[in-house]
Design an enzyme around this catalytic site. Structure first.
Site, PDB file in Angstrom:
ATOM      1  N   SER A  17      69.073   1.250 -37.265  1.00  0.00           N
ATOM      2  CA  SER A  17      69.747   1.760 -38.458  1.00  0.00           C
ATOM      3  C   SER A  17      70.223   3.201 -38.211  1.00  0.00           C
ATOM      4  CB  SER A  17      68.785   1.661 -39.643  1.00  0.00           C
ATOM      5  OG  SER A  17      69.477   1.757 -40.861  1.00  0.00           O
ATOM      6  N   ASP A  72      73.180  -8.970 -41.193  1.00  0.00           N
ATOM      7  CA  ASP A  72      72.922  -7.597 -41.631  1.00  0.00           C
ATOM      8  C   ASP A  72      74.196  -6.965 -42.190  1.00  0.00           C
ATOM      9  OD1 ASP A  72      72.067  -4.999 -41.946  1.00  0.00           O
ATOM     10  OD2 ASP A  72      72.062  -4.536 -39.786  1.00  0.00           O
ATOM     11  N   HIS A  82      68.720  -6.913 -40.181  1.00  0.00           N
ATOM     12  CA  HIS A  82      68.739  -5.503 -39.768  1.00  0.00           C
ATOM     13  C   HIS A  82      67.758  -5.248 -38.619  1.00  0.00           C
ATOM     14  CE1 HIS A  82      70.319  -1.590 -40.625  1.00  0.00           C
ATOM     15  NE2 HIS A  82      69.220  -1.053 -41.090  1.00  0.00           N
TER      16      HIS A  82
END
Lengths: 472, 472
Positions: free
Chosen positions: B156, B408, B433
């Site tokens: 991320s 994601d 994710h």
């Protein structure tokens, strides 16, 4: 008679061209953030830049961008003839950006150097970020510049900036000409004695005697200035603007000499030039023609030295006295550089008086740091530049041409090897400090002519490579 | 009977492993400069890092370095099993560094978020510089680490940092695994509606009806909460911890729902996990099993929605009520991220309610900026990250593996193409994710298993390449 007169006029015009190289540009200012990396300080200031579009192909022609270094940007615009020389054949837009805290680009005006909270934003990282913002703005604001290839140029610290600019912001500059860029002149990378050894070699190459006169001059100064009569004698013999009185004056005088000999090694160009001072062709040769008797007694030795100094401080014949506080072109602002040298650009120098002709002086970081703290209220970060930019480990970089002249003492901290196919090193054996960035001259040695040709080939490659993106 | 019992015990152990994945590390602190790029602020603070040398080859084995992102570093240490899984075969030293202003790494302690002059140093540039200093220190301080290859990992925003880390400091990190790193989620690069469309697609793939229930829920909430009785009803029907009273409460409730549906799309893992919240395998499937009647009247529709929400906020059965202020694991500190989103990490999102199931909401930068100014006293710099890191133009980078799962929603801002031979993109069709950064699991889809194998190949290449320097 007529022929002699014509010769005189030709000589006059040539001299005018040398000393008053006036290139054409318009001056602008761009509003910059004082701090590009944080949000704690909301201040802004105006950064000066010079721009010339006489040769520009306004339909995507390249941008030649000079990454301003420690001085008034007009000094670099006037002394970077290479960019002006080749701009027409590349149809390039020419931009010279002033480095923050130099020239008129003072973030806090006259207060810029009064307090650390004002001076503290004088770093190479902030300067590069200024250039990122400026170029991004210009590419969006100037019609036809959106897809222009940007080539960074720089000499000396400006060359360091040009190289680092490409390393850190390859999306903003597609290639860099980094001339005489001592990116290795840092702690634990380059031995501190190398610089002084090369300065000395430049003089002893002319004659070993010349170097010896300088080597012996330090003791001669000490011996002569032991009493008031001697101080008065030297003041008079050297036409000093301010009389010598205290030991501190002697230290200042010696510092001046260290700088003069160093500067001469830097600007030992093959033709008359006016970079740090107005000087004849091959100034070291001219200086050394006066420095011939190393075994003289102190006074005659110092008289010889003065003859040599005269070449440096009074080549034009206009100087009424020798001002030891005026080491070079006043547009090179030592105030800002002193702060940078005390913070990020910590470059260790040392002398031993044997392999070099200076007074022995070890590199004493502790005392250096103490002086910095007294002057600026800040301790140096000697490893900052290496941590930020990688020191010797630049293997991941691309599209940089490092050029170094072997007469130039700064070449000892330069990149003298080919790092990769696109990060190359050009050696100019007869070159002094960023000779290749100067305008072409009939007296250029072949090595600098060839270096410039190779530089142009790389520039063309960068343009072709980048333009291909938009041709598809 | 015995077999059933054994099954129960096995299940219990499995669940324990899922929810209490406890990796071993020691905690240390390193003194960092608050400002790495200027000298105006002399302050320092302690940055936390976690370290494990159980598997390390102390004679030059590689360093696996997690570039901490917006949360308590222990959260990432617990949820990045991939690093722990492969550390033994690479004989790697494992380090997790906390991002400044998160967890316990608060530069100004409890005052860190009280004033801009304290909060202003929360930027990605400063965080990366922290990591540069930390790694440089560790390589010099730990015996045998001097020539160790450093591989950066991150998921991320941590993946963005890992990628940028390699781009900006290739002399410090030799390669980066950037998982689900939306480095393109910025103004003028990725359309603002893409993110919400992908969240929606994750639900409508389970059943179009499921997405429609959510799409209809916004109006249902408005309709039900028009009067006090309705507010009381919804408070009770949804077991809200705090009763709904004002229009602001309704806005907060809707924001909560937007976050829940988004989070579910992010953590739609193929097995039970506890990243943002404790959840079953394929949580969207489980949620959607309750969201089946989109044409229901408001109240029954909202009762359905609540069944779905229960999967998110009370999978463990321990929650006594629904706290709309608790959107995810409390170790993800929203305070810091709100500041970052308001300054450098300006990521435009917009919804139209047609191609997505959210309430229509255009991207309104002006009002966003106004809110930021009211909250933090600072205006956003929406192009800062793109100017600093290049946006889409990362062609000069090397040694980065970008991985993206197509479940994601952040993949819409990810690098989904191979940039060069050494900057590659791995697509994990069944991945949510940063699934690849999680520990290996029997229920992993083949695509993530393969992605991890390719990642390992790249890591090995980087180690081989870097180690070769010291073998010569």
């Amino acid at each position: 008679m007529e022929v002699t007169r014509l010769l005189h006029i030709t000589l006059l015009i040539t001299l005018l061209l040398y000393f008053c190289q006036a290139y054409n540009y318009e001056t602008y200012f761009y509003k910059q953030k004082v701090d590009h990396f944080s949000f704690a300080d909301p201040d802004t200031f105006n950064l000066r830049y010079l721009i010339n579009d006489d040769f520009w192909d306004g339909n995507g022609g390249p941008i030649f961008f000079y990454a301003g270094n420690e001085g008034d940007i007009t000094l670099f615009a006037d002394n970077t003839g290479f960019m002006w020389d080749i701009a027409p054949e590349f149809n390039a837009l020419v931009i010279f950006a002033e480095h923050r805290y130099y020239g008129v680009s003072l973030p806090y005006g006259n207060d810029s150097f009064t307090k650390l909270k004002y001076t503290g934003y004088l770093t190479s990282e902030q300067a590069l970020a200024d250039y990122v913002e400026l170029i991004t703005y210009l590419k969006s604001a100037i019609d036809g510049a959106k897809n222009s290839t940007v080539v960074a140029f720089g000499g000396s610290y400006g060359g360091m900036l040009a190289a680092w600019f490409r390393m850190k912001y390859p999306h903003v500059v597609q290639g860099a000409i980094a001339s005489s860029a001592p990116i290795l002149q840092f702690t634990d990378i380059t031995p501190c004695e190398d610089f002084g050894k090369l300065v000395t070699a430049d003089f002893s190459k002319e004659s070993p005697e010349c170097a010896n006169v300088i080597r012996n001059s330090w003791a001669a100064i000490d011996s002569v200035t032991r009493n008031e009569a001697g101080l008065a004698w030297l003041t008079q013999a050297w036409s000093l603007c301010k009389p010598l009185k205290t030991p501190q004056d002697i230290t200042s005088l010696k510092n001046y000499l260290v700088n003069v000999w160093t500067n001469l090694a830097m600007v030992d160009y093959p033709y008359p030039a006016n970079f740090l001072a107005p000087l004849p062709a091959y100034p070291i040769k001219v200086v050394c023609s006066h420095l011939t008797e190393a075994n003289n007694d102190p006074k005659p030795l110092l008289e010889e030295v003065f003859q040599g100094l005269t070449v440096y401080f009074n080549y034009t014949g206009d100087s009424k006295c020798l001002d030891i506080n005026q080491q070079a072109d006043s547009r090179l602002d030592d105030y800002g550089w002193d702060f940078q040298a005390c913070t990020e650009m910590v470059m260790p120098f040392c002398y031993n008086g044997v392999e070099d002709f200076f007074e022995p002086a070890p590199w004493d970081f502790k005392s250096f740091a103490q002086t910095c703290y007294q002057t600026w209220g800040v301790y140096p970060r000697p490893f900052m530049a290496v941590h930020m930019y990688g020191g010797k480990d630049i293997s991941a970089a691309s599209n940089i041409v490092f050029t170094n002249g072997l007469l130039d003492p700064w070449s000892t901290g330069g990149v003298l090897w080919n790092v990769s196919e696109t990060v190359v090193s050009l050696i100019i054996p007869e070159g002094a400090h960023h000779l290749d960035l100067r305008g072409s001259n009939p007296d250029d040695p072949p090595s600098v002519i060839q270096a410039r040709m190779i530089e142009k080939t790389h520039i063309q490659n960068w343009i072709d490579e980048y333009s291909a993106r938009y041709d598809e």
